[in-house]
Design an enzyme around this catalytic site. Structure first.
Site, PDB file in Angstrom:
ATOM      1  N   GLU A   1      26.644   8.622  14.318  1.00 18.62           N
ATOM      2  CA  GLU A   1      26.175   9.860  13.693  1.00 18.62           C
ATOM      3  C   GLU A   1      26.456  11.069  14.577  1.00 18.62           C
ATOM      4  O   GLU A   1      26.876  12.124  14.094  1.00 18.62           O
ATOM      5  CB  GLU A   1      24.671   9.811  13.415  1.00 18.62           C
ATOM      6  CG  GLU A   1      24.226   8.689  12.524  1.00 18.62           C
ATOM      7  CD  GLU A   1      23.723   7.491  13.311  1.00 18.62           C
ATOM      8  OE1 GLU A   1      24.472   6.964  14.179  1.00 18.62           O
ATOM      9  OE2 GLU A   1      22.590   7.040  13.061  1.00 18.62           O
TER      10      GLU A   1
ATOM     11  N   CYS B   1      18.393   6.599  14.386  1.00 20.71           N
ATOM     12  CA  CYS B   1      17.359   6.535  15.413  1.00 20.71           C
ATOM     13  C   CYS B   1      16.762   7.935  15.615  1.00 20.71           C
ATOM     14  O   CYS B   1      17.183   8.907  14.982  1.00 20.71           O
ATOM     15  CB  CYS B   1      17.964   6.026  16.725  1.00 20.71           C
ATOM     16  SG  CYS B   1      19.112   7.196  17.491  1.00 20.71           S
TER      17      CYS B   1
ATOM     18  N   HIS C   1      26.504   7.615  19.593  1.00 16.68           N
ATOM     19  CA  HIS C   1      26.229   6.936  18.331  1.00 16.68           C
ATOM     20  C   HIS C   1      27.169   7.494  17.271  1.00 16.68           C
ATOM     21  O   HIS C   1      27.629   8.639  17.361  1.00 16.68           O
ATOM     22  CB  HIS C   1      24.788   7.192  17.890  1.00 16.68           C
ATOM     23  CG  HIS C   1      23.766   6.472  18.713  1.00 16.68           C
ATOM     24  ND1 HIS C   1      22.503   6.227  18.257  1.00 16.68           N
ATOM     25  CD2 HIS C   1      23.821   5.951  19.959  1.00 16.68           C
ATOM     26  CE1 HIS C   1      21.813   5.582  19.177  1.00 16.68           C
ATOM     27  NE2 HIS C   1      22.592   5.406  20.234  1.00 16.68           N
TER      28      HIS C   1
ATOM     29  N   CYS D   1      19.451  10.563  16.738  1.00 15.87           N
ATOM     30  CA  CYS D   1      20.343  10.962  15.660  1.00 15.87           C
ATOM     31  C   CYS D   1      19.607  11.758  14.588  1.00 15.87           C
ATOM     32  O   CYS D   1      20.142  12.728  14.045  1.00 15.87           O
ATOM     33  CB  CYS D   1      21.027   9.738  15.067  1.00 15.87           C
ATOM     34  SG  CYS D   1      22.157   8.960  16.246  1.00 15.87           S
TER      35      CYS D   1
END
Length: 163
Positions: free
Chosen positions: A56, A84, A54, A87
Site C-alpha cells: 500500500e 495495517c 508495504h 498503511c
C-alpha cells in the site's frame, strides 16, 4: 460494482503472486483512478530492507507521483490484505476516498479487524470500505506462503550463534 472490484482485486492478486516469487509476504496493492492503474506494488520489505515497504505504501507513493499531488482524491485502493495501522494512516493522510481489501487480518488489521481507523469519526478524513472481495484466494496465498515457510523452518535471527 462487485464485478469491477473483482476485476481490480484480481490485478492486485497478480502482484501478490509476484511477491511469492521474490520471497516476500504475498500482498499486492493497486490504486485506480478513472479506470486506470496509477499505482501498483507488492510487498518489498525483504528486498528493500525497509519496514515501511508495504504494498500500500509503495502504491500510494507511485499514485501521488502520477497525480503530482499528495491528495489522492477520486481514487480507489485495492489491496489483497486488510491494511495495517501504518498503511491505514497513510491512506488517511493521502485522502484516498475508497479502500477495497480481500482477506481480513485478525492479528494486524486496522480497517475492520482490530481497529476501524478508516471510519473513526475523531479523525478529519474517512474512507468508504469494502472488505472480502476475493477473500478466499487472497487469504489462501498467504496461508500457503506461511505454511511453506514453516516447512523450511525459520531462518536464524541476526546475531544468533548456533553452537
Amino acid at each position: 460494482m462487485i464485478d469491477v472490484d473483482q476485476h481490480w482485486m484480481t490485478r492486485a492478486l497478480e502482484l501478490a503472486h509476484q511477491a511469492v516469487e521474490c520471497d516476500e509476504v504475498p500482498v499486492g496493492a493497486i490504486i485506480v483512478r478513472d479506470h486506470s492503474i496509477i499505482g501498483a506494488a507488492m510487498n518489498q520489505r525483504e528486498t528493500l530492507k525497509d519496514p515501511t515497504a508495504h504494498a500500500e505504501m509503495i502504491a500510494i507513493t507511485q499514485a501521488a507521483a502520477a497525480m503530482e499531488d499528495w491528495r489522492l482524491e477520486k481514487t480507489t485502493l485495492y489491496v489483497t490484505l486488510e491494511p495495517c495501522v501504518m498503511c491505514a494512516g497513510a491512506i488517511l493522510q493521502s485522502r484516498v476516498p475508497r479502500v477495497v481489501f480481500g482477506a481480513s487480518d485478525p492479528k494486524g488489521g486496522a480497517v475492520t479487524s482490530l481497529y476501524e481507523l478508516l471510519n473513526d469519526n475523531r479523525l478529519n478524513h474517512r474512507c468508504a470500505v469494502t472488505g472480502g472481495i476475493l477473500a478466499g484466494p487472497c487469504g489462501q496465498i498467504l496461508t500457503d506462503f506461511f505454511a511453506s515457510k514453516r516447512q523450511v523452518g525459520r531462518r536464524p535471527s541476526a546475531g544468533r550463534l548456533d553452537v
